[in-house]
Each structure stands twice: as C-alpha cells, then as structure tokens.
Design a protein around this motif. Structure first.
Motif, PDB file in Angstrom:
ATOM      1  N   CYS A   1       3.565  -0.509   4.004  1.00 28.68           N
ATOM      2  CA  CYS A   1       2.882  -0.153   3.717  1.00 28.68           C
ATOM      3  C   CYS A   1       4.214   1.256   3.795  1.00 28.68           C
TER       4      CYS A   1
ATOM      5  N   VAL B   1       1.295  -1.263   0.172  1.00 35.69           N
ATOM      6  CA  VAL B   1       0.011  -0.366  -0.047  1.00 35.69           C
ATOM      7  C   VAL B   1       1.060   1.714  -0.004  1.00 35.69           C
TER       8      VAL B   1
ATOM      9  N   GLU C   1      -5.381   7.292   3.491  1.00 33.20           N
ATOM     10  CA  GLU C   1      -4.521   6.161   3.690  1.00 33.20           C
ATOM     11  C   GLU C   1      -5.551   5.084   4.232  1.00 33.20           C
ATOM     12  N   ARG C   2      -6.403   5.371   5.847  1.00 28.96           N
ATOM     13  CA  ARG C   2      -7.121   4.462   5.976  1.00 28.96           C
ATOM     14  C   ARG C   2      -8.569   3.579   4.829  1.00 28.96           C
TER      15      ARG C   2
ATOM     16  N   ARG D   1       2.057  -6.124  10.143  1.00 30.04           N
ATOM     17  CA  ARG D   1       1.919  -5.558   9.020  1.00 30.04           C
ATOM     18  C   ARG D   1       3.858  -5.174   9.354  1.00 30.04           C
TER      19      ARG D   1
ATOM     20  N   ILE E   1       0.479  -6.630   5.593  1.00 28.23           N
ATOM     21  CA  ILE E   1       0.556  -5.431   4.164  1.00 28.23           C
ATOM     22  C   ILE E   1       1.806  -4.865   4.653  1.00 28.23           C
TER      23      ILE E   1
ATOM     24  N   LEU F   1      -5.732   1.605   3.580  1.00 31.40           N
ATOM     25  CA  LEU F   1      -5.137   0.084   4.651  1.00 31.40           C
ATOM     26  C   LEU F   1      -6.493  -0.679   5.390  1.00 31.40           C
TER      27      LEU F   1
ATOM     28  N   ASP G   1      -6.663  -4.514   4.834  1.00 29.95           N
ATOM     29  CA  ASP G   1      -6.946  -5.653   5.577  1.00 29.95           C
ATOM     30  C   ASP G   1      -7.311  -6.779   5.252  1.00 29.95           C
TER      31      ASP G   1
ATOM     32  N   PHE H   1      -0.429   4.517   9.926  1.00 27.68           N
ATOM     33  CA  PHE H   1      -0.279   3.356  10.065  1.00 27.68           C
ATOM     34  C   PHE H   1      -0.016   2.354  11.405  1.00 27.68           C
TER      35      PHE H   1
ATOM     36  N   ALA I   1      -5.978  -2.941  12.850  1.00 31.71           N
ATOM     37  CA  ALA I   1      -5.766  -4.515  11.981  1.00 31.71           C
ATOM     38  C   ALA I   1      -7.682  -5.059  12.138  1.00 31.71           C
TER      39      ALA I   1
ATOM     40  N   TYR J   1      -3.580   2.371  13.529  1.00 30.10           N
ATOM     41  CA  TYR J   1      -4.743   2.153  12.272  1.00 30.10           C
ATOM     42  C   TYR J   1      -5.468   0.709  13.141  1.00 30.10           C
TER      43      TYR J   1
END
Length: 415
Positions: A150, A126, A134-135, A195, A148, A138, A142, A184, A189, A187
């Motif tokens: 980033c 990503v 961004e969200r 991640r 993931i 993500l 997910d 990030f 998950a 966030y």
C-alpha cells in the motif's frame, strides 16, 4: 515502362531504380539480423553466414551512406516509399496480414499466441488517495496477489527539497494524516497475504507510483476512481500520467465491489490485454467462488467459417479451465459496446482488456473508455504495455529527465 523513357531523364530513372534496390538490400540485411536474434517457428535456414553480424552491419551502413550520393530525388523517393509501405500496411494490410504478428512482435521475440496462463501476479502495488475507495482496492489486491504494498504519497512543493521533508518526517517534526495506514492495518486480509505500508515523498505523485512499482518489482498496479469526470482527461492528472508512462500491468477499477462476487463477465477478443483480463478473472473466481462468463462479439455479417473458428477457440479455452465454473457465449452484434453493456447488467463485475495498440493517441482505448463511462456495474480495465510502445518510450524519457534533474539539483545544492 518504356513510356517513362520518353518523359523522364534516363539517368534519374536509373538513380531511382538504384535507390529502390539499395532500400531492398538494407531491409534484407536487417531482416537477417532480426531473424537470427529471435526464435521464429519454422525458420531453419540452410546456410548461415559465418561472419554474422559483421557482414549485415557493413551492408546496412554502407548502403545508407550510398543513398545520399545518388542525389536528392532518389533519397526523397526512398523516404516516400517507406511511408507509403507503412501507410498501406496500417490502413489495408494490418488485419489481412499472414502471419498475424508484425515487426515489433518479432523484435520482442513475441510471435507466439499469448497464453491464457501469463506470468503470475504476486506483488500488487495499491496507491491510495481516496479513503472511500481504499477498501475496494485492497479487497481486489487481496484476491489477486500474494503480497500487498500500500503506497501513500505526500506531494512536496517544488521549492522544498525531498531530503528536508524526509528528515522532518523521521524526526516527527511534521504531522501526517494516518487514516490510510490505520485503515490498511485494520483491513481484514482473507488469505494471509504479506502486507507492507509505504509512505513516500515526491514532487509529483505519478512519478513516485512509477518509481515504487519498479523498486518493489510490482507485477501489477491497482488504481481506481469514482468521480464522474475522471475520464475527461486533463494534463497533470495522476491516473493519466501513470497510464501514459508505466511499464507495469495496470488494473483500473471503476465503482465499488459488492460484498461478495458471484458472477464475473469477461469481454474476450484473444489479444494480450483480454488474455490477462481472463487470467485475473480466474484468480478472482478461484478466491471468491464466483463463476465466469466469457463473451466474444462478432459482426452478423462475419464469414461463417470464421464464426466456427472463433466458437471452436472459445470452446477449447473453456475446457482448459477445469477448477472453476466457466461458460462462453458468441454474440453477433454490430455494436460491441452496446452488446457488452447489455450483458454486463446481470454480472457483479465486468473485466475488459484495454486496446493492445502500441502507439494509440488516447490513454485508453475507445471501447474500454465507453464501457467504463456507461456501465451501471463495477468495471475493471486491464492494461499491460508492450516493450516497444508509447508507454515504454515515455517511461524511458521521464526516467532520463529525472536523472538529469537530480544531477542539476545536486550541483546547485552540493551540501
């Protein structure tokens, strides 16, 4: 045929006929090499050349060397025949050819129909550059992947070497915008996926995305945009460059995902990208509890037998998907674009596969561009390049160019 003898030189006619026979001989030898190297259903020759492939290579090379000896006119005739055959196939025979695969599919050993269960998506890359998006990216990563990655890329001016910037970063001599990394890490998950946050430095952002996708063995790259003029392509745009040169599967998200996905629409035509789109829809539905609606659009003037075949295929497709609620609808419309836009208004997310053409002029197919431009709801376009395609060719050219550039810079700056 006899009249040609009165209007043309007999020797030239004989040379033309010889050139035509040599062309056929070249194609036959190439066909033997390709068929022996590939798995083709029903291909079981009763005789196999014990000296393969040397006999065929000798036949092809010898025939190519023989063609110029026949003169300029026969050689020109051969070239024109090749272009005429290719043109006839592209404009007339492409949609009528049986079997449905072509030479490129055969070279890739990909003559079977694409499975609805393609290679699984595990590692998701990503690239982030827009805090407001961004969200969404993500969240999508997910739902789709198990790991993931980033990627935040710092663009470095051409006059500055990457090594100098990297050393300054590690020695904390330069300040960094940490918003992306903080978001990030915060966030939530939902599925406990692995991640990783990577900061990269490059003179060109798109080059870094493509390189990191290869280094990290990413199964898919998820990118997004919000600007209304995003699809009005301009040279140097990051998304354009990645679309043009990436070998990885790409998912482009337009718009914001809702807090909860309940209904997903998949535009399906049986081709590679729409099959991958359906597979991603299944993963999304499995992780969100959403239902899937598959639509296929045909012309009202289509032959009734073909309509029945498509309906039977969609019905069989739905029956194979047992773990999530799936339904299908065969729509008869003259405009595919209008049909998809009309139906998409009632769904939380529309997934459409990009054009599967190998050497199309535009970066995205016309249909997927129009759907993304005019849809009021979020749209995800799925694009996967083929081994023999414009994207793969650009990838190889850019990779060679980067190696040459790095070698020149190293020679100029030996220290």
């Amino acid at each position: 045929m006899v009249s040609l003898l009165f209007f043309f030189n007999i020797e030239q006619l004989a040379r033309l006929g010889g050139a035509f026979n040599i062309l056929i001989f070249i194609l036959l030898n190439m066909a033997v090499i390709i068929l022996r190297k590939r798995t083709l259903p029903g291909y079981e020759p009763t005789f196999r050349d014990p000296f393969y492939p040397f006999t065929q290579i000798f036949g092809v090379v010898g025939s190519i060397l023989l063609l110029p000896l026949l003169g300029g006119l026969p050689l020109l005739f051969t070239v024109l025949m090749i272009f005429a055959g290719a043109g006839w196939y592209m404009y007339y025979g492409k949609d009528k050819a049986m079997p449905a695969y072509n030479l490129f599919d055969l070279l890739e050993n990909n003559v079977e129909r694409v499975s609805v269960e393609p290679v699984s998506v595990g590692r998701v890359l990503v690239p982030v550059s827009n805090p407001g998006h961004e969200r969404d990216l993500l969240k999508l990563a997910d739902f789709l992947g198990s790991e993931i990655i980033c990627l935040h890329i710092i663009e470095v001016p051409r006059q500055t070497t990457l090594m100098v910037v990297q050393e300054a970063y590690h020695e904390k001599q330069i300040e960094m915008d940490c918003r992306f990394q903080e978001d990030f890490e915060q966030y939530p998950a939902k599925f406990g996926n692995k991640r990783e946050f990577i900061i990269a430095f490059d003179h060109k952002i798109s080059n870094s995305i493509i390189e990191q996708a290869e280094i990290e063995h990413a199964d898919i790259i998820i990118m997004g945009w919000h600007e209304s003029k995003r699809f009005k392509y301009s040279l140097g745009d990051v998304t354009n460059d990645v679309l043009l040169s990436s070998k990885s599967q790409i998912a482009l998200l337009k718009g914001h995902l809702p807090d909860s996905l309940k209904k997903i629409l998949v535009a399906y035509n049986g081709k590679q990208n729409s099959v991958h789109g359906l597979y991603l829809a299944k993963k999304l539905a499995a992780n969100t509890g959403a239902s899937i609606r598959i639509i296929s659009i045909i012309s009202p003037d289509e032959d009734p037998d073909k309509k029945a075949i498509i309906t039977e295929e969609l019905d069989g497709l739905v029956k194979k998907i047992t773990s999530i609620p799936v339904s299908f609808k065969l729509l008869e419309r003259y405009s595919i674009e209008d049909a998809i836009l009309e139906v998409s208004n009632g769904y939380d997310l529309t997934i459409i596969g990009d054009s599967s053409e190998r050497f199309k002029i535009s970066l995205l197919g016309t249909l997927s561009q129009r759907i993304a431009r005019h849809s009021r709801k979020p749209v995800m376009i799925v694009k996967k390049s083929k081994p023999i395609s414009k994207e793969s060719l650009n990838y190889l050219l850019k990779k060679s160019g980067r190696k040459i550039y790095a070698r020149i810079r190293k020679e100029k700056d030996p220290d």
